[in-house]
Design a protein around this motif. Structure first.
Motif, PDB file in Angstrom:
ATOM      1  N   ASP A 123       0.684   6.101  59.881  1.00  0.00           N
ATOM      2  CA  ASP A 123       0.917   6.935  58.690  1.00  0.00           C
ATOM      3  C   ASP A 123       0.200   8.276  58.782  1.00  0.00           C
ATOM      4  O   ASP A 123      -0.235   8.834  57.773  1.00  0.00           O
ATOM      5  N   GLN A 186      -3.744   5.764  57.993  1.00  0.00           N
ATOM      6  CA  GLN A 186      -4.014   4.390  57.571  1.00  0.00           C
ATOM      7  C   GLN A 186      -5.013   3.846  58.584  1.00  0.00           C
ATOM      8  O   GLN A 186      -4.676   3.581  59.737  1.00  0.00           O
ATOM      9  N   ALA A 298       1.039   6.096  52.099  1.00  0.00           N
ATOM     10  CA  ALA A 298       2.442   6.238  52.496  1.00  0.00           C
ATOM     11  C   ALA A 298       3.380   5.524  51.537  1.00  0.00           C
ATOM     12  O   ALA A 298       4.540   5.924  51.388  1.00  0.00           O
TER      13      ALA A 298
END
Length: 461
Positions: A123, A186, A298
């Protein structure tokens, strides 16, 4: 309302906890042994193996790759200098600090580049960082920070003022600034992706293997990492334990394990998201002393972090990630203060972790060729990008190559230890108590509170 508390982090609740790699099967010999399978250890293994595929590289991890700060952080790949520019400059000069700052900018781009090249879906989006001021004192401090950044090599394209609400609408914001040198990530996806990559390159990763002691090289023996299951002897043993460094008794006072806590909401309904104006993947911070940090994930949640209980007596580490209920309420109240509409969005997960803070707030990467021992860390919360710089720097140090990276001022930096207890505990809690009081007073001030300046003296920043 029920939510998950602890269980490492929300990031791992998305990926699922990994199946453990095998533990060390017995004593072995390697070329390089890395202690700690977080970003520092994994980036170092990656760059070393890319440069020298013939090296036998072993990574030892007490829990699993990413269990510590690498899997719990706020997901900021930020190009801000991890340390005190003034301290580095006093010893090495202003130009060296400017080179270090630009190396930090490059580290952000390098993380994004390698993730794309190696197929790590984490992400990652480089939409920059928005920092808001919410009163006149914070606005004054923001202007001072911009002037300070200009002195350390930040150009107009690196950091600039923007209109409050231009990218994110924060309630009560009176000013804002923006830098493009920051990417959202992430964290668990990145660290597990790195673990997969280095294993595919031939790096040996042993999890569930606690390192109990480090031994320097002697006339008759190599450097070594000792575990209950055997020892790894190597030409070089690199410590990459960051906030967990205090577990090694001889290093107990080197880096203070500072606690930071986070909450993440359920996905925001469309009307709430519209009210925030947060459409991109910008990161969000503020100019308060008792600061916050946030990202829009996200899948449309807000992950929101802050200090909570900053330090546990004796440098103890709450490694389960469980967070005090009062801290969770405080973080949710802060989130609602920034985004009133988000007050009605439930908290899905709360967790905590530790970051390493040197006494002078200066990070370091170092290798002692005589003892065979090295280390990197003390990232003061800026580790997601700085670990990448550390990994490339340690590669060059291990390979004994003189490069632009090995000439940076943080290489080989030595700091004095933190005070013994109870002075350490008293000082840290006094410092953050003063910062909270300063934030409260600054609601009616035009400039930074004198209380904050006292806290700065105590902290050594």
């Amino acid at each position: 309302m029920a939510f998950v508390n602890g269980a490492v982090s929300h990031w791992f609740s998305e990926t699922g906890l990994p199946s453990p790699a095998p533990r060390l099967p017995g004593s072995i010999q390697a070329d390089v042994c890395l202690v700690g399978a977080g970003y520092t250890g994994l980036w170092t293994a990656y760059y070393l193996k890319k440069a020298r595929p013939d090296l036998r590289i072993v990574v030892l991890e007490k829990e699993f790759a990413g269990f510590g700060a690498s899997g719990r952080n706020g997901g900021w790949v930020v190009g801000e200098l991890a340390g005190s520019g003034a301290a580095y400059a006093e010893r090495f000069g202003r130009d060296s600090v400017i080179r270090l700052q630009h190396a930090m900018f490059d580290a952000v781009a390098e993380v994004v580049r390698v993730a794309a090249k190696e197929g790590v879906d984490a992400d990652l989006v480089q939409d920059g960082l928005v920092t808001v001021a919410r009163n006149r004192a914070q606005r004054w401090r923001m202007r001072q920070e911009i002037a300070h950044a200009r002195a350390w090599g930040w150009g107009g394209d690196d950091l600039r003022l923007i209109e409050p609400g231009e990218r994110i609408r924060v309630a009560g914001a009176v000013d804002a600034m923006y830098t493009p040198h920051c990417a959202r990530v992430q964290p668990a996806k990145l660290v597990r992706g790195l673990a997969r990559i280095v294993q595919n390159l031939g790096v040996e990763l042993y999890e569930g293997t606690e390192v109990t002691a480090l031994r320097p090289r002697t006339i008759t023996s190599s450097a070594a990492a000792l575990t209950p299951y055997g020892r790894v002897t190597a030409e070089y043993v690199i410590r990459a334990t960051e906030g967990f460094t205090a577990a090694f008794r001889p290093l107990h006072r080197d880096w203070l394990p500072m606690n930071s806590s986070m909450i993440v909401t359920e996905p925001l309904p469309p009307d709430v998201l519209a009210e925030t104006g947060w459409r991109g993947a910008e990161l969000l911070g503020d100019m308060a002393h008792y600061y916050m940090y946030a990202q829009r994930t996200a899948d449309g949640r807000i992950a929101f972090g802050g200090r909570g209980k900053p330090y546990r007596y004796g440098s103890r580490i709450d490694d389960a990630g469980r967070t005090h209920e009062r801290t969770i309420r405080q973080l949710h109240a802060m989130l609602a203060d920034f985004f009133p509409a988000a007050a009605r969005v439930p908290v899905a997960h709360a967790w905590s972790g530790v970051l390493a803070v040197p006494r002078d707030w200066c990070s370091t990467a170092a290798l002692d060729r005589r003892s065979g021992l090295g280390h990197a860390g003390g990232y003061t919360g800026h580790g997601v990008a700085t670990t990448n710089l550390a990994g490339r720097t340690l590669r060059d140090l291990v390979l004994d190559e003189r490069t632009e990276l090995t000439d940076l001022p943080w290489v080989g930096w030595h700091v004095r230890p933190w005070e013994p207890e109870p002075l350490r505990w008293l000082g840290v809690h006094l410092m953050y108590g003063l910062y909270k009081r300063a934030d409260a007073r600054e609601r009616g001030l035009r400039r930074t509170s004198k209380i904050a300046k006292v806290a700065d003296l105590i902290s050594g920043r």
